[in-house]
Design a protein around this motif. Structure first.
Motif, PDB file in Angstrom:
ATOM      1  N   VAL A  69       0.835  -1.204   0.000  1.00 18.35           N
ATOM      2  CA  VAL A  69       0.000   0.000   0.000  1.00 18.35           C
ATOM      3  C   VAL A  69       0.868   1.252   0.000  1.00 18.35           C
ATOM      4  N   ALA A  70       1.891   1.264   0.856  1.00 21.17           N
ATOM      5  CA  ALA A  70       2.775   2.426   0.937  1.00 21.17           C
ATOM      6  C   ALA A  70       3.517   2.649  -0.383  1.00 21.17           C
ATOM      7  N   ALA A  71       4.008   1.557  -0.958  1.00 23.04           N
ATOM      8  CA  ALA A  71       4.747   1.668  -2.212  1.00 23.04           C
ATOM      9  C   ALA A  71       3.852   2.186  -3.336  1.00 23.04           C
ATOM     10  N   LEU A  72       2.609   1.699  -3.372  1.00 24.42           N
ATOM     11  CA  LEU A  72       1.692   2.155  -4.405  1.00 24.42           C
ATOM     12  C   LEU A  72       1.362   3.640  -4.249  1.00 24.42           C
ATOM     13  N   LEU A  73       1.221   4.091  -2.997  1.00 30.07           N
ATOM     14  CA  LEU A  73       0.937   5.508  -2.762  1.00 30.07           C
ATOM     15  C   LEU A  73       2.078   6.396  -3.247  1.00 30.07           C
ATOM     16  N   VAL A  74       3.296   5.871  -3.197  1.00 28.80           N
ATOM     17  CA  VAL A  74       4.454   6.642  -3.665  1.00 28.80           C
ATOM     18  C   VAL A  74       4.616   6.522  -5.178  1.00 28.80           C
ATOM     19  N   VAL A  75       4.552   5.296  -5.677  1.00 28.49           N
ATOM     20  CA  VAL A  75       4.911   5.039  -7.071  1.00 28.49           C
ATOM     21  C   VAL A  75       3.840   5.486  -8.058  1.00 28.49           C
ATOM     22  N   VAL A  76       2.580   5.174  -7.772  1.00 31.57           N
ATOM     23  CA  VAL A  76       1.514   5.464  -8.740  1.00 31.57           C
ATOM     24  C   VAL A  76       1.429   6.961  -9.064  1.00 31.57           C
ATOM     25  N   PRO A  77       1.384   7.865  -8.074  1.00 38.01           N
ATOM     26  CA  PRO A  77       1.339   9.292  -8.424  1.00 38.01           C
ATOM     27  C   PRO A  77       2.556   9.757  -9.220  1.00 38.01           C
ATOM     28  N   LEU A  78       3.734   9.197  -8.891  1.00 37.18           N
ATOM     29  CA  LEU A  78       4.937   9.601  -9.619  1.00 37.18           C
ATOM     30  C   LEU A  78       4.890   9.135 -11.071  1.00 37.18           C
ATOM     31  N   VAL A  79       4.408   7.907 -11.293  1.00 38.86           N
ATOM     32  CA  VAL A  79       4.271   7.417 -12.665  1.00 38.86           C
ATOM     33  C   VAL A  79       3.293   8.286 -13.439  1.00 38.86           C
ATOM     34  N   VAL A  80       2.160   8.595 -12.817  1.00 40.48           N
ATOM     35  CA  VAL A  80       1.173   9.459 -13.464  1.00 40.48           C
ATOM     36  C   VAL A  80       1.774  10.833 -13.758  1.00 40.48           C
ATOM     37  N   ALA A  81       2.521  11.369 -12.796  1.00 44.56           N
ATOM     38  CA  ALA A  81       3.076  12.719 -12.933  1.00 44.56           C
ATOM     39  C   ALA A  81       4.020  12.837 -14.119  1.00 44.56           C
ATOM     40  N   PHE A  82       4.842  11.817 -14.345  1.00 45.87           N
ATOM     41  CA  PHE A  82       5.874  11.923 -15.373  1.00 45.87           C
ATOM     42  C   PHE A  82       5.471  11.329 -16.722  1.00 45.87           C
ATOM     43  N   THR A  83       4.316  10.662 -16.795  1.00 53.31           N
ATOM     44  CA  THR A  83       3.942  10.017 -18.062  1.00 53.31           C
ATOM     45  C   THR A  83       2.578  10.468 -18.569  1.00 53.31           C
ATOM     46  N   VAL A  84       1.550  10.284 -17.767  1.00 56.92           N
ATOM     47  CA  VAL A  84       0.183  10.567 -18.214  1.00 56.92           C
ATOM     48  C   VAL A  84      -0.184  12.038 -18.048  1.00 56.92           C
ATOM     49  N   ARG A  85       0.288  12.660 -16.999  1.00 58.41           N
ATOM     50  CA  ARG A  85      -0.130  14.018 -16.657  1.00 58.41           C
ATOM     51  C   ARG A  85       0.384  15.110 -17.598  1.00 58.41           C
ATOM     52  N   PRO A  86       1.649  15.106 -18.054  1.00 53.79           N
ATOM     53  CA  PRO A  86       2.167  16.243 -18.820  1.00 53.79           C
ATOM     54  C   PRO A  86       1.322  16.577 -20.053  1.00 53.79           C
ATOM     55  N   ALA A  87       1.038  17.855 -20.207  1.00 51.97           N
ATOM     56  CA  ALA A  87       0.279  18.345 -21.367  1.00 51.97           C
ATOM     57  C   ALA A  87       0.555  19.828 -21.523  1.00 51.97           C
ATOM     58  N   VAL A  88       0.383  20.312 -22.731  1.00 52.69           N
ATOM     59  CA  VAL A  88       0.511  21.734 -23.024  1.00 52.69           C
ATOM     60  C   VAL A  88      -0.760  22.171 -23.735  1.00 52.69           C
ATOM     61  N   TYR A  89      -1.374  23.231 -23.236  1.00 55.81           N
ATOM     62  CA  TYR A  89      -2.597  23.763 -23.832  1.00 55.81           C
ATOM     63  C   TYR A  89      -2.336  25.200 -24.286  1.00 55.81           C
ATOM     64  N   ALA A  90      -2.771  25.503 -25.492  1.00 56.20           N
ATOM     65  CA  ALA A  90      -2.548  26.844 -26.040  1.00 56.20           C
ATOM     66  C   ALA A  90      -3.810  27.343 -26.725  1.00 56.20           C
ATOM     67  N   ASN A  91      -4.159  28.586 -26.441  1.00 55.94           N
ATOM     68  CA  ASN A  91      -5.256  29.228 -27.162  1.00 55.94           C
ATOM     69  C   ASN A  91      -4.838  30.635 -27.551  1.00 55.94           C
ATOM     70  N   GLU A  92      -5.771  31.472 -27.906  1.00 53.86           N
ATOM     71  CA  GLU A  92      -5.428  32.804 -28.398  1.00 53.86           C
ATOM     72  C   GLU A  92      -4.868  33.718 -27.321  1.00 53.86           C
ATOM     73  N   ASP A  93      -5.105  33.389 -26.070  1.00 53.47           N
ATOM     74  CA  ASP A  93      -4.716  34.289 -24.982  1.00 53.47           C
ATOM     75  C   ASP A  93      -3.534  33.827 -24.152  1.00 53.47           C
ATOM     76  N   ARG A  94      -3.336  32.518 -24.055  1.00 60.15           N
ATOM     77  CA  ARG A  94      -2.307  32.076 -23.110  1.00 60.15           C
ATOM     78  C   ARG A  94      -1.817  30.664 -23.414  1.00 60.15           C
ATOM     79  N   LEU A  95      -0.695  30.341 -22.763  1.00 55.04           N
ATOM     80  CA  LEU A  95      -0.098  29.015 -22.801  1.00 55.04           C
ATOM     81  C   LEU A  95      -0.215  28.415 -21.408  1.00 55.04           C
ATOM     82  N   ARG A  96      -0.780  27.211 -21.320  1.00 52.74           N
ATOM     83  CA  ARG A  96      -0.901  26.545 -20.022  1.00 52.74           C
ATOM     84  C   ARG A  96      -0.098  25.253 -20.077  1.00 52.74           C
ATOM     85  N   ILE A  97       0.872  25.136 -19.165  1.00 48.09           N
ATOM     86  CA  ILE A  97       1.800  24.004 -19.157  1.00 48.09           C
ATOM     87  C   ILE A  97       1.510  23.140 -17.939  1.00 48.09           C
ATOM     88  N   ARG A  98       1.128  21.893 -18.181  1.00 46.45           N
ATOM     89  CA  ARG A  98       0.884  20.960 -17.079  1.00 46.45           C
ATOM     90  C   ARG A  98       2.072  20.006 -16.997  1.00 46.45           C
TER      91      ARG A  98
END
Length: 207
Positions: free
Chosen positions: A56-85
């Motif tokens: 349980v402890a390992a999953l609480l540490v590892v799963v968010p980190l995997v999500v953070a570095f693989t699934v989460r990153p995104a860049v959104y751009a429109n006419e007014d601004r750039l949003r970097i996730r």
């Protein structure tokens, strides 16, 4: 849109906004999450109490980190601004605050104030660049089109940055694109990692 190597795909969830993400990063993250879920479930079902708590402890540490570095990153751009996730932060940059975008070994945006932020969702692939250059060179040497008719090919990541640069140029003077950078920490990622790390330390200390 199919893209080579680990270059980002481009989707348009809304007419006024473009989204850039890395299909290869997402695929790798999903694979790691599936493997982690399988190992964690096995430890919970077949292990003793201490093994279950460690899982349980390992999953609480590892799963968010995997999500953070693989699934989460995104860049959104429109006419007014750039949003970097990025893995641990969301950076919002009105176009008036953007000074430059560059891609050498990583994609980066520079602000008028001198700050630099990496675009995790738009990786740089030297292999893709070389492949694109070879294709352009092959067209020039084929004799099928004159040099003036050849449109230089670019890697998908470089094409994405070109699109963002164009939005930045067009929006820099727009009244709705004024202002400075804003940053929000991703507490939804940081909090479970901290909890998992504390739980892991406690279980190891208790023995």
């Amino acid at each position: 849109m199919k893209t080579p190597d680990s270059q980002p795909s481009v989707t348009e969830p809304l007419a006024a906004e473009r989204a850039y993400r890395s299909p290869a990063g997402i695929a790798g993250g999903v694979l790691l999450l599936v493997m982690g879920a399988w190992l964690g479930f096995d430890a919970l079902v077949n292990g003793d109490a201490r093994t279950a708590w460690l899982a349980v402890a390992a999953l609480l540490v590892v799963v968010p980190l995997v999500v953070a570095f693989t699934v989460r990153p995104a860049v959104y751009a429109n006419e007014d601004r750039l949003r970097i996730r990025n893995p641990f932060r969301v950076i919002t940059l009105p176009w008036a605050s953007v000074a430059d975008l560059r891609a050498s070994y990583s994609s980066e945006v520079f602000t008028e104030g001198g700050d630099k932020y990496q675009l995790w969702a738009i990786p740089v692939s030297m292999r893709a660049r070389k492949k694109a250059n070879r294709r352009t060179g092959g067209r020039k040497s084929s004799g099928l089109a004159g040099a003036a008719d050849v449109v230089p090919r670019k890697a998908a990541g470089d094409q994405s940055l070109d699109e963002i640069r164009e939005l930045a140029r067009d929006g820099a003077d727009r009244p709705s694109a004024q202002g400075g950078p804003s940053i929000r920490w991703a507490y939804e990622i940081v909090a479970p990692v901290v909890v998992g790390a504390v739980l892991l330390a406690v279980v190891l200390a208790v023995g």
